[in-house]
Design a protein around this motif. Structure first.
Motif, PDB file in Angstrom:
ATOM      1  N   MET A 125       0.944  -1.220  -0.161  1.00 29.97           N
ATOM      2  CA  MET A 125       0.004  -0.077  -0.090  1.00 29.97           C
ATOM      3  C   MET A 125       0.821   1.344  -0.171  1.00 29.97           C
ATOM      4  SD  MET A 125      -2.906   1.317   2.710  1.00 29.97           S
ATOM      5  CE  MET A 125      -4.218   0.307   2.093  1.00 29.97           C
ATOM      6  N   ASP A 126       0.363   2.197  -0.749  1.00 33.04           N
ATOM      7  CA  ASP A 126       1.121   3.483  -0.897  1.00 33.04           C
ATOM      8  C   ASP A 126       0.294   4.539  -1.091  1.00 33.04           C
ATOM      9  OD1 ASP A 126       3.510   5.462  -1.495  1.00 33.04           O
ATOM     10  OD2 ASP A 126       2.642   5.459  -3.279  1.00 33.04           O
ATOM     11  N   LEU A 127       0.021   5.476  -0.144  1.00 34.40           N
ATOM     12  CA  LEU A 127      -0.508   6.651  -0.178  1.00 34.40           C
ATOM     13  C   LEU A 127       0.340   8.003   0.245  1.00 34.40           C
ATOM     14  CD1 LEU A 127      -3.422   8.043  -0.405  1.00 34.40           C
ATOM     15  CD2 LEU A 127      -3.515   7.922   2.133  1.00 34.40           C
ATOM     16  N   SER A 128       0.768   8.707  -0.845  1.00 34.33           N
ATOM     17  CA  SER A 128       1.877   9.642  -0.709  1.00 34.33           C
ATOM     18  C   SER A 128       1.481  10.711  -1.786  1.00 34.33           C
ATOM     19  CB  SER A 128       3.252   9.165  -1.395  1.00 34.33           C
ATOM     20  OG  SER A 128       2.851   8.530  -2.711  1.00 34.33           O
ATOM     21  N   GLU A 129       1.880  12.085  -1.186  1.00 36.28           N
ATOM     22  CA  GLU A 129       1.756  13.426  -1.783  1.00 36.28           C
ATOM     23  C   GLU A 129       2.766  13.395  -2.786  1.00 36.28           C
ATOM     24  OE1 GLU A 129       0.534  17.594  -0.510  1.00 36.28           O
ATOM     25  OE2 GLU A 129       1.257  16.444   0.891  1.00 36.28           O
ATOM     26  N   THR A 130       2.541  14.026  -3.921  1.00 39.79           N
ATOM     27  CA  THR A 130       3.430  14.257  -5.183  1.00 39.79           C
ATOM     28  C   THR A 130       3.406  15.630  -5.491  1.00 39.79           C
ATOM     29  OG1 THR A 130       1.916  13.748  -6.857  1.00 39.79           O
ATOM     30  CG2 THR A 130       2.926  11.804  -6.052  1.00 39.79           C
ATOM     31  N   ASP A 131       4.312  15.815  -6.453  1.00 34.99           N
ATOM     32  CA  ASP A 131       4.281  17.356  -6.798  1.00 34.99           C
ATOM     33  C   ASP A 131       2.907  17.741  -7.594  1.00 34.99           C
ATOM     34  OD1 ASP A 131       6.708  17.599  -5.942  1.00 34.99           O
ATOM     35  OD2 ASP A 131       7.807  17.118  -7.894  1.00 34.99           O
ATOM     36  N   ASP A 132       2.316  16.712  -8.275  1.00 32.08           N
ATOM     37  CA  ASP A 132       1.078  16.970  -8.813  1.00 32.08           C
ATOM     38  C   ASP A 132      -0.250  16.517  -8.160  1.00 32.08           C
ATOM     39  OD1 ASP A 132       2.379  17.486 -11.178  1.00 32.08           O
ATOM     40  OD2 ASP A 132       2.581  15.415 -11.648  1.00 32.08           O
ATOM     41  N   GLY A 133      -0.207  16.181  -6.900  1.00 31.85           N
ATOM     42  CA  GLY A 133      -1.335  15.973  -5.853  1.00 31.85           C
ATOM     43  C   GLY A 133      -1.087  14.792  -5.083  1.00 31.85           C
ATOM     44  N   TRP A 134      -1.866  13.702  -5.218  1.00 31.63           N
ATOM     45  CA  TRP A 134      -1.595  12.344  -4.428  1.00 31.63           C
ATOM     46  C   TRP A 134      -1.730  11.042  -5.396  1.00 31.63           C
ATOM     47  CZ3 TRP A 134      -1.249  12.384   0.567  1.00 31.63           C
ATOM     48  CH2 TRP A 134      -1.393  13.737   1.397  1.00 31.63           C
ATOM     49  N   HIS A 135      -0.858  10.057  -4.982  1.00 32.48           N
ATOM     50  CA  HIS A 135      -0.868   8.863  -5.608  1.00 32.48           C
ATOM     51  C   HIS A 135      -1.111   7.862  -4.482  1.00 32.48           C
ATOM     52  CE1 HIS A 135       1.470   5.179  -6.362  1.00 32.48           C
ATOM     53  NE2 HIS A 135       1.277   5.514  -7.514  1.00 32.48           N
ATOM     54  N   ALA A 136      -1.894   6.741  -5.029  1.00 33.47           N
ATOM     55  CA  ALA A 136      -2.214   5.468  -4.210  1.00 33.47           C
ATOM     56  C   ALA A 136      -1.931   4.470  -4.967  1.00 33.47           C
ATOM     57  CB  ALA A 136      -3.707   6.056  -3.696  1.00 33.47           C
ATOM     58  N   TYR A 137      -1.809   3.450  -4.169  1.00 33.28           N
ATOM     59  CA  TYR A 137      -1.529   1.927  -4.718  1.00 33.28           C
ATOM     60  C   TYR A 137      -2.275   0.969  -3.584  1.00 33.28           C
ATOM     61  CZ  TYR A 137       0.562  -2.014  -6.943  1.00 33.28           C
ATOM     62  OH  TYR A 137       0.938  -3.569  -7.842  1.00 33.28           O
ATOM     63  N   VAL A 138      -3.049   0.231  -4.093  1.00 33.34           N
ATOM     64  CA  VAL A 138      -3.795  -0.551  -3.193  1.00 33.34           C
ATOM     65  C   VAL A 138      -4.036  -1.875  -3.852  1.00 33.34           C
ATOM     66  CG1 VAL A 138      -5.808  -1.163  -1.767  1.00 33.34           C
ATOM     67  CG2 VAL A 138      -5.002   1.315  -1.871  1.00 33.34           C
ATOM     68  N   VAL A 139      -3.485  -3.249  -3.114  1.00 31.52           N
ATOM     69  CA  VAL A 139      -3.644  -4.451  -3.596  1.00 31.52           C
ATOM     70  C   VAL A 139      -4.832  -5.060  -2.886  1.00 31.52           C
ATOM     71  CG1 VAL A 139      -2.748  -6.598  -3.621  1.00 31.52           C
ATOM     72  CG2 VAL A 139      -1.440  -4.736  -3.856  1.00 31.52           C
ATOM     73  N   PHE A 140      -5.837  -5.640  -3.791  1.00 28.91           N
ATOM     74  CA  PHE A 140      -6.836  -6.537  -3.196  1.00 28.91           C
ATOM     75  C   PHE A 140      -6.869  -7.987  -3.419  1.00 28.91           C
ATOM     76  CE2 PHE A 140      -8.163  -2.248  -4.383  1.00 28.91           C
ATOM     77  CZ  PHE A 140      -9.040  -1.721  -3.310  1.00 28.91           C
ATOM     78  N   ASP A 141      -7.223  -8.763  -2.373  1.00 23.71           N
ATOM     79  CA  ASP A 141      -7.336  -9.979  -2.292  1.00 23.71           C
ATOM     80  C   ASP A 141      -8.419 -10.565  -2.966  1.00 23.71           C
ATOM     81  OD1 ASP A 141      -6.580 -12.732  -1.750  1.00 23.71           O
ATOM     82  OD2 ASP A 141      -7.622 -12.690   0.182  1.00 23.71           O
ATOM     83  N   VAL A 142      -8.353 -11.460  -4.233  1.00 26.31           N
ATOM     84  CA  VAL A 142      -9.690 -12.198  -5.041  1.00 26.31           C
ATOM     85  C   VAL A 142      -9.772 -13.333  -4.590  1.00 26.31           C
ATOM     86  CG1 VAL A 142      -9.167 -10.235  -6.694  1.00 26.31           C
ATOM     87  CG2 VAL A 142      -7.873 -12.193  -6.941  1.00 26.31           C
TER      88      VAL A 142
END
Length: 142
Positions: A125-142
């Motif tokens: 999981m990543d939730l980070s502020e960038t120069d352009d706003g915000w970035h998120a990366y989330v993995v879901f269990d299927v």
């Protein structure tokens, strides 16, 4: 499109961006819906939810987990997600807690062919502020 689905071994991941924290929360939630269903009908009633957590990443996790819970309890696919996120700096009297007030349109599950996402994970999981706003990366269990 503010999100993209990413292959992730046996799971599925959503990568999203947004100009604001509100926008990236909504984009990840919309990406989660897209991971469950390719074609989304235009019907369904809006519903509200609120989540509180001690940290920003925990809030994103708990918010997505609550949407999965709402899917299971209401029998709807939450789409067209909108979120309003506030943190400790927005309201110092809140004891350092983060809050999200959100709405979604609930498409009845009997109207869609949906893949089951079992759970949101903290894996990568990543939730980070960038120069352009915000970035998120989330993995879901299927």
């Amino acid at each position: 499109m503010p999100y993209e689905l990413r292959d992730h071994t046996a799971d599925v991941a959503v990568e999203a961006t947004g100009e604001t924290l509100d926008a990236v929360f909504g984009a990840v939630a919309d990406g989660m819906a897209a991971a469950m269903c390719e074609e989304i009908p235009t019907d369904g009633d809006r519903f509200s939810l609120a989540v509180t957590a001690e940290g920003r990443e925990q809030l994103l996790f708990d918010y997505l987990d609550e949407l999965i819970y709402e899917r299971d309890v209401r029998g709807v696919l939450p789409v067209d997600n909108e979120a309003s996120v506030t943190g400790p700096s927005d309201s110092p009297s809140e004891n350092g807690e983060w809050h999200v007030e959100a709405t979604a349109r609930g498409v009845p599950l009997d109207r869609v062919t949906a893949r089951d996402l079992k759970a949101v994970t903290y894996s990568e999981m990543d939730l980070s502020e960038t120069d352009d706003g915000w970035h998120a990366y989330v993995v879901f269990d299927v």
